[in-house]
Design a protein around this motif. Structure first.
Motif, PDB file in Angstrom:
ATOM      1  N   UNK A 200       0.830  -1.204   0.000  1.00 30.08           N
ATOM      2  CA  UNK A 200       0.000   0.000   0.000  1.00 30.08           C
ATOM      3  C   UNK A 200       0.867   1.257   0.000  1.00 30.08           C
ATOM      4  N   UNK A 201       1.953   1.231   0.803  1.00 30.11           N
ATOM      5  CA  UNK A 201       2.834   2.401   0.839  1.00 30.11           C
ATOM      6  C   UNK A 201       3.546   2.611  -0.484  1.00 30.11           C
ATOM      7  N   UNK A 202       3.688   1.546  -1.286  1.00 29.48           N
ATOM      8  CA  UNK A 202       4.307   1.659  -2.611  1.00 29.48           C
ATOM      9  C   UNK A 202       3.281   1.984  -3.690  1.00 29.48           C
ATOM     10  N   UNK A 203       2.016   2.186  -3.270  1.00 27.96           N
ATOM     11  CA  UNK A 203       0.931   2.593  -4.166  1.00 27.96           C
ATOM     12  C   UNK A 203       0.497   1.515  -5.145  1.00 27.96           C
ATOM     13  N   UNK A 204       0.750   0.237  -4.814  1.00 30.63           N
ATOM     14  CA  UNK A 204       0.213  -0.849  -5.631  1.00 30.63           C
ATOM     15  C   UNK A 204      -1.279  -0.982  -5.360  1.00 30.63           C
ATOM     16  N   UNK A 205      -2.015  -1.442  -6.362  1.00 30.27           N
ATOM     17  CA  UNK A 205      -3.453  -1.619  -6.175  1.00 30.27           C
ATOM     18  C   UNK A 205      -3.930  -2.822  -6.968  1.00 30.27           C
ATOM     19  N   UNK A 206      -5.129  -3.284  -6.629  1.00 31.39           N
ATOM     20  CA  UNK A 206      -5.707  -4.442  -7.311  1.00 31.39           C
ATOM     21  C   UNK A 206      -5.761  -4.192  -8.813  1.00 31.39           C
ATOM     22  N   UNK A 207      -5.407  -5.209  -9.570  1.00 34.61           N
ATOM     23  CA  UNK A 207      -5.412  -5.112 -11.015  1.00 34.61           C
ATOM     24  C   UNK A 207      -4.055  -4.828 -11.624  1.00 34.61           C
ATOM     25  N   UNK A 208      -3.084  -4.397 -10.810  1.00 36.48           N
ATOM     26  CA  UNK A 208      -1.739  -4.139 -11.321  1.00 36.48           C
ATOM     27  C   UNK A 208      -1.075  -5.443 -11.768  1.00 36.48           C
ATOM     28  N   UNK A 209      -0.396  -5.402 -12.900  1.00 33.40           N
ATOM     29  CA  UNK A 209       0.360  -6.545 -13.408  1.00 33.40           C
ATOM     30  C   UNK A 209       1.814  -6.362 -13.002  1.00 33.40           C
ATOM     31  N   UNK A 210       2.311  -7.198 -12.085  1.00 36.26           N
ATOM     32  CA  UNK A 210       3.683  -7.083 -11.603  1.00 36.26           C
ATOM     33  C   UNK A 210       4.629  -7.648 -12.663  1.00 36.26           C
ATOM     34  N   UNK A 211       5.549  -6.807 -13.125  1.00 37.83           N
ATOM     35  CA  UNK A 211       6.470  -7.206 -14.186  1.00 37.83           C
ATOM     36  C   UNK A 211       7.819  -7.653 -13.651  1.00 37.83           C
ATOM     37  N   UNK A 212       8.346  -6.944 -12.663  1.00 37.25           N
ATOM     38  CA  UNK A 212       9.668  -7.286 -12.135  1.00 37.25           C
ATOM     39  C   UNK A 212       9.853  -6.681 -10.761  1.00 37.25           C
ATOM     40  N   UNK A 213      10.842  -7.224 -10.052  1.00 36.39           N
ATOM     41  CA  UNK A 213      11.244  -6.708  -8.745  1.00 36.39           C
ATOM     42  C   UNK A 213      12.746  -6.480  -8.787  1.00 36.39           C
ATOM     43  N   UNK A 214      13.180  -5.304  -8.366  1.00 41.42           N
ATOM     44  CA  UNK A 214      14.607  -4.996  -8.292  1.00 41.42           C
ATOM     45  C   UNK A 214      15.042  -5.013  -6.832  1.00 41.42           C
ATOM     46  N   UNK A 215      16.125  -5.739  -6.559  1.00 36.34           N
ATOM     47  CA  UNK A 215      16.695  -5.794  -5.215  1.00 36.34           C
ATOM     48  C   UNK A 215      18.134  -5.325  -5.313  1.00 36.34           C
ATOM     49  N   UNK A 216      18.410  -4.210  -4.666  1.00 43.00           N
ATOM     50  CA  UNK A 216      19.761  -3.622  -4.700  1.00 43.00           C
ATOM     51  C   UNK A 216      20.268  -3.433  -6.130  1.00 43.00           C
ATOM     52  N   UNK A 217      19.366  -3.037  -7.020  1.00 46.04           N
ATOM     53  CA  UNK A 217      19.756  -2.733  -8.389  1.00 46.04           C
ATOM     54  C   UNK A 217      19.718  -3.896  -9.354  1.00 46.04           C
ATOM     55  N   UNK A 218      19.534  -5.109  -8.854  1.00 43.68           N
ATOM     56  CA  UNK A 218      19.424  -6.283  -9.724  1.00 43.68           C
ATOM     57  C   UNK A 218      17.955  -6.577  -9.988  1.00 43.68           C
ATOM     58  N   UNK A 219      17.599  -6.666 -11.266  1.00 44.10           N
ATOM     59  CA  UNK A 219      16.201  -6.847 -11.646  1.00 44.10           C
ATOM     60  C   UNK A 219      15.867  -8.317 -11.858  1.00 44.10           C
ATOM     61  N   UNK A 220      14.755  -8.741 -11.287  1.00 47.17           N
ATOM     62  CA  UNK A 220      14.268 -10.111 -11.423  1.00 47.17           C
ATOM     63  C   UNK A 220      12.891 -10.067 -12.075  1.00 47.17           C
TER      64      UNK A 220
END
Length: 501
Positions: free
Chosen positions: A433-453
């Protein structure tokens, strides 16, 4: 005597074929490719050397363009194109090329022998209370009943996960949680802290195996007992006494350790497993375990499904576990052993099987093993007595999937399933919620310390969450209404992490 777990069928294996390329005119048809490596560069061309099982070699070139290819990126299709160019045989189809120049090597002995350096069998002691006699207690209708407590010894397997060679360094072993946990243990007598974790755990390395035996120093046929009246067992000179570091019943993983010097005193050639980068359906799956407590042995098969959810009960509570499914028979006592690929690299920890179908068996996937074990080891050594066990980042979303499809990659010879991971709901007050995600969003990738997954499967979010630590920086890329958006960066705090049993 064995961790012939009542609810688990413990063992694993899998069988796979290794394809070995033989190029015409370079070696005999009985030899096969053992390696392909880049050995030089000539202008815009990279030179690759093929080494065959009989020691002969051959070279071919690949135009590197602007960025080139690393050796691990070279696939069969690259060799096919190089073959057509260098022989002038442009009419040969890819299928004809494979049929003519690809041979089959099913000998997994090298990978198996490499893996045995990291294999161990486990014995765990528990205090169990048994009741004998009539029904109804003292004076019951079928006579009196009697209760007695004694040591029960169960068995399983393990792998050496890591070794610290420093003077006081530790070697860490990984096994299943259910190998060192016994729901039938008498918690009030088993350990001083009243847990059902084994009160004593010992390991034997492959090639230095033995088994515990009840002590009878007087030779009177009666087992010796300790001050509590429990049977005393002698584990012999090959035994390595292990300390329980931590575990997770939700992931069926436990970590044990011993001083590295004590492990090397038994076998100076013992070594930690090599972790695989990935695994695929149809890939070789080699299991090393302790079936029926008869000693470390090997079985082989293939991965049938790289992700399946199964229900297991370790402590009387049914839980869902993501698992690799294989087609090889399982046996009681193989729990906690390693599942290896054709290169002898670890791809999972064997833990369960179908008691009615010998061709349906399971292992904890590598990503779950690695995330869980690394967390346990980290928090056991962080100097904070309040942090122990497994911690996971709780994003605060539930997800659903859509448009699931299988895609085959001819260049690698493997395929993958991809699906769109959609936010179904966001928990109030959560990180999501603090990252402003909401229902219906399509999650494409997650970056951890600059590395994208990239997120192509729903379970990849949980896999990554096991790897996140305090002070890591995360960002999420998602699609909303056709627009690609990126959340603000978030520095993870310990409060964002949740302890997982």
């Amino acid at each position: 005597m064995k961790r012939t777990v009542r609810r688990f069928f413990i063992a694993l294996a899998a069988l796979v074929f290794v394809f070995a390329l033989v190029l015409s005119g370079c070696t005999s048809q009985s030899a096969y490719v053992t390696s392909i490596a880049k050995t030089g560069t000539n202008g815009t061309e990279d030179i690759y050397t093929i080494t065959y099982s009989d020691g002969s070699t051959d070279t071919f070139t690949v135009t590197n363009g602007t960025d080139g290819k690393d050796a691990e990126e070279i696939g069969i299709s690259d060799i096919y194109e190089a073959y057509k160019e260098q022989t002038g045989n442009s009419d040969v189809t890819f299928e004809e090329f494979l049929g003519q120049y690809l041979t089959l090597n099913t000998d997994m002995s090298s990978a198996i022998n490499y893996s045995l350096q990291s294999a161990a069998k486990i014995y765990a002691e528990f205090v169990e209370t048994t009741t004998t006699g009539g029904i109804g207690g003292i004076g019951g209708i079928f006579g009196p009943s009697y209760s007695s407590s004694d040591i029960a010894v169960s068995t399983g397997a393990a792998v050496i996960y890591s070794m610290d060679p420093s003077e006081d360094g530790y070697t860490y072993f990984v096994t299943n949680y259910h190998v060192i946990y016994n729901d039938d243990a008498d918690a009030s007598r088993n350990n001083d802290d009243g847990t059902k974790i084994a009160r004593s755990i010992h390991a034997y390395l492959y090639g230095s195996e033995s088994s515990p035996a009840a002590v009878d120093e007087n030779g009177d046929g009666q087992a010796d007992t300790d001050a509590d009246g429990y049977t005393v067992y002698n584990y012999g000179d090959y035994a390595i006494e292990l300390e329980y570091v931590g575990g997770s019943i939700n992931y069926d993983i436990a970590v044990l350790r011993a001083k590295t010097r004590d492990v090397l005193a038994i076998n100076e050639n013992a070594k930690a497993v090599t972790l695989a980068d990935s695994y695929y359906v149809g890939e070789t799956a080699i299991a090393i375990g302790n079936p029926e407590g008869h000693g470390l042995s090997v079985t082989q098969g293939i991965i049938s499904t790289e992700s399946e959810y199964i229900s297991l009960s370790i402590d009387g509570t049914s839980r869902s576990y993501r698992s690799i499914r294989m087609d090889t028979a399982l046996y009681s006592g193989n729990s906690g052993g390693g599942l290896f690929n054709k290169n002898g690299e670890l791809i999972g920890i064997t833990n369960a099987g179908n008691s009615t179908d010998q061709n349906i068996n399971y292992a904890v996937p590598l990503e779950v093993v690695r995330g869980t074990v690394d967390s346990i080891i980290l928090y056991a050594n962080d100097g904070n007595s309040e942090t122990n066990g497994v911690y996971r980042l709780m994003l605060g979303v539930t997800v659903s999937t859509q448009n699931s499809r299988y895609t085959y990659d001819a260049s690698s010879g493997y395929g993958t399933i991809k699906e769109e991971v959609i936010v179904a709901s966001v928990t109030a007050g959560s990180l999501a919620e603090s990252l402003a995600l909401s229902a219906g969003d399509h999650i494409l990738s997650v970056a951890i310390n600059g590395t994208t997954y990239e997120i192509d499967r729903s379970f990849e979010i949980e896999n990554l969450s096991l790897t996140v630590r305090a002070n890591d920086i995360i960002q999420i890329v998602y699609e909303r209404d056709g627009e690609t958006l990126t959340t603000q960066s978030h520095t993870v705090s310990l409060a964002d992490l949740t302890a997982i049993d």
